[in-house]
Enzyme design. Structure first.
Site, short mmCIF file in Angstrom:
data_model
loop_
_atom_site.label_atom_id
_atom_site.label_comp_id
_atom_site.label_asym_id
_atom_site.label_seq_id
_atom_site.Cartn_x
_atom_site.Cartn_y
_atom_site.Cartn_z
N ARG A 100 -1.07 21.75 46.93
CA ARG A 100 -0.73 22.79 45.96
C ARG A 100 -0.03 23.96 46.63
O ARG A 100 0.71 24.70 46.00
CB ARG A 100 -2.01 23.33 45.28
N ASP A 105 -0.67 18.99 42.71
CA ASP A 105 -1.50 18.41 43.76
C ASP A 105 -1.47 16.89 43.79
O ASP A 105 -1.06 16.22 42.85
CB ASP A 105 -2.96 18.84 43.57
N THR A 108 -2.03 16.09 27.55
CA THR A 108 -2.60 17.42 27.81
C THR A 108 -1.99 18.46 26.89
O THR A 108 -2.70 19.24 26.26
CB THR A 108 -2.35 17.83 29.29
N LEU A 109 -0.67 18.46 26.81
CA LEU A 109 -0.01 19.48 25.99
C LEU A 109 -0.36 19.32 24.52
O LEU A 109 -0.63 20.30 23.83
CB LEU A 109 1.51 19.44 26.19
N ASP A 144 3.81 15.19 31.37
CA ASP A 144 4.02 13.80 31.77
C ASP A 144 3.84 12.92 30.53
O ASP A 144 4.78 12.70 29.79
CB ASP A 144 3.00 13.51 32.88
N GLY A 168 2.20 13.82 27.96
CA GLY A 168 2.16 14.71 26.80
C GLY A 168 0.77 14.84 26.21
O GLY A 168 0.54 15.64 25.29
N GLY A 213 -2.77 23.49 38.13
CA GLY A 213 -1.38 23.17 38.51
C GLY A 213 -0.37 24.25 38.24
O GLY A 213 0.67 24.31 38.90
P1 IMP Z 1 -0.03 14.66 30.94
O1 IMP Z 1 -1.25 14.96 30.12
O2 IMP Z 1 0.08 13.20 31.25
O3 IMP Z 1 1.23 15.21 30.34
O4 IMP Z 1 -0.26 15.25 32.36
C1 IMP Z 1 -0.30 16.56 32.63
C2 IMP Z 1 -1.05 16.85 33.90
O5 IMP Z 1 -1.09 15.77 34.85
C3 IMP Z 1 -0.30 17.96 34.57
O6 IMP Z 1 -0.73 19.20 34.09
C4 IMP Z 1 -0.57 17.71 36.04
O7 IMP Z 1 -1.69 18.44 36.46
C5 IMP Z 1 -0.83 16.24 36.16
N1 IMP Z 1 0.36 15.54 36.71
C6 IMP Z 1 1.21 14.74 36.05
N2 IMP Z 1 2.18 14.29 36.85
C7 IMP Z 1 1.96 14.84 38.06
C8 IMP Z 1 2.65 14.75 39.34
O8 IMP Z 1 3.68 14.10 39.52
N3 IMP Z 1 2.10 15.45 40.36
C9 IMP Z 1 0.97 16.21 40.23
N4 IMP Z 1 0.31 16.32 39.06
C10 IMP Z 1 0.80 15.64 37.99
MG MG Z 2 -3.71 17.10 39.47
#
Ligand code: IMP
Ligand code: MG
Length: 189
Positions: A162, A156, A104-105, A100, A102, A44
């Site tokens: 993308r 995506d 992943t981070l 989103d 958090g 992403g």
């Molecule tokens: P998290 O772990 O929920 O914070 O999500 C992070 C990952 O989810 C991001 O690095 C994105 O690849 C994917 N993601 C979250 N929201 C979106 C969106 O609205 N569109 C596309 N990808 C998303």
């Molecule tokens: Mg994705």
């Protein structure tokens, strides 16, 4: 069928994306005068990091990391493409498309710590705080958003979109069923 401009609403155009890379690049340059390692999460962040890295002449190395996909945090995350660089005692900035929940981070922050980084900060193009499950600090934020789902500039939906040059919000199901037509209508020159 709705017109494409009703189905897709641009929230960051090419100029705004450029301005974000410039602003965050200047902040990172100021904070790491002796250099930094950008660790970009695939896939992403590819467009964002490509723009960001060109704002950091001479002070930065770049590496990539990929994690296994997870759904709603139910599956255990694992590294599917690891770093090539040794980040022991290095200053690291993690580069993400969007934060989103958090999850992943926070995984990446922990991982970089385990790998021996001297310092770790996060840089995200987009920050969707209203979805957060874990509190995370993002030092460099491109834009805070509240929209449901965004696409383009690396982001995506099932591996598509993308390559849109701007970030758009998708309204309605037909968008995701016919991306080629929408792309053609909105972005063909
Ligand atoms: P998290 O772990 O929920 O914070 O999500 C992070 C990952 O989810 C991001 O690095 C994105 O690849 C994917 N993601 C979250 N929201 C979106 C969106 O609205 N569109 C596309 N990808 C998303
Ligand atoms: Mg994705």
């Amino acid at each position: 069928m709705n017109r494409p401009e009703d189905r897709l609403r641009s929230i960051l155009d090419v100029g705004e994306l450029q301005a974000i890379a410039r602003r965050l690049g200047a902040e990172i340059r100021r904070d790491y005068p002796e250099g930094v390692v950008l660790v970009a999460l695939l896939k992403g962040s590819v467009c964002f990091v490509a723009d960001l890295v060109r704002e950091l002449p001479g002070v930065c190395e770049i590496d990539f990391l990929a994690l296994s996909a997870y759904r709603d945090g139910l599956t255990r995350v694992r590294v599917v493409k690891d770093l090539d660089l040794d980040i022991t005692d290095r200053d690291v900035v993690i580069v993400l498309d969007i934060v989103d929940t958090g999850l992943t981070l926070s995984y990446l922050l922990r991982l970089m710590g385990l790998r021996g980084a001297r310092s770790v900060a996060a840089c995200a193009l987009l920050d969707r705080q209203n979805r957060r499950l874990l509190p995370v600090e993002i030092r460099y934020v491109g834009r805070a958003i509240s929209d449901e789902h965004v696409l383009g500039y690396g982001l995506d939906h099932e591996e598509r979109y993308r390559n849109l040059p701007s970030v758009v919000v998708a309204n309605g199901k037909d968008v995701v069923s016919d991306p080629a037509a929408v792309f053609e209508e909105l972005f063909s020159l």
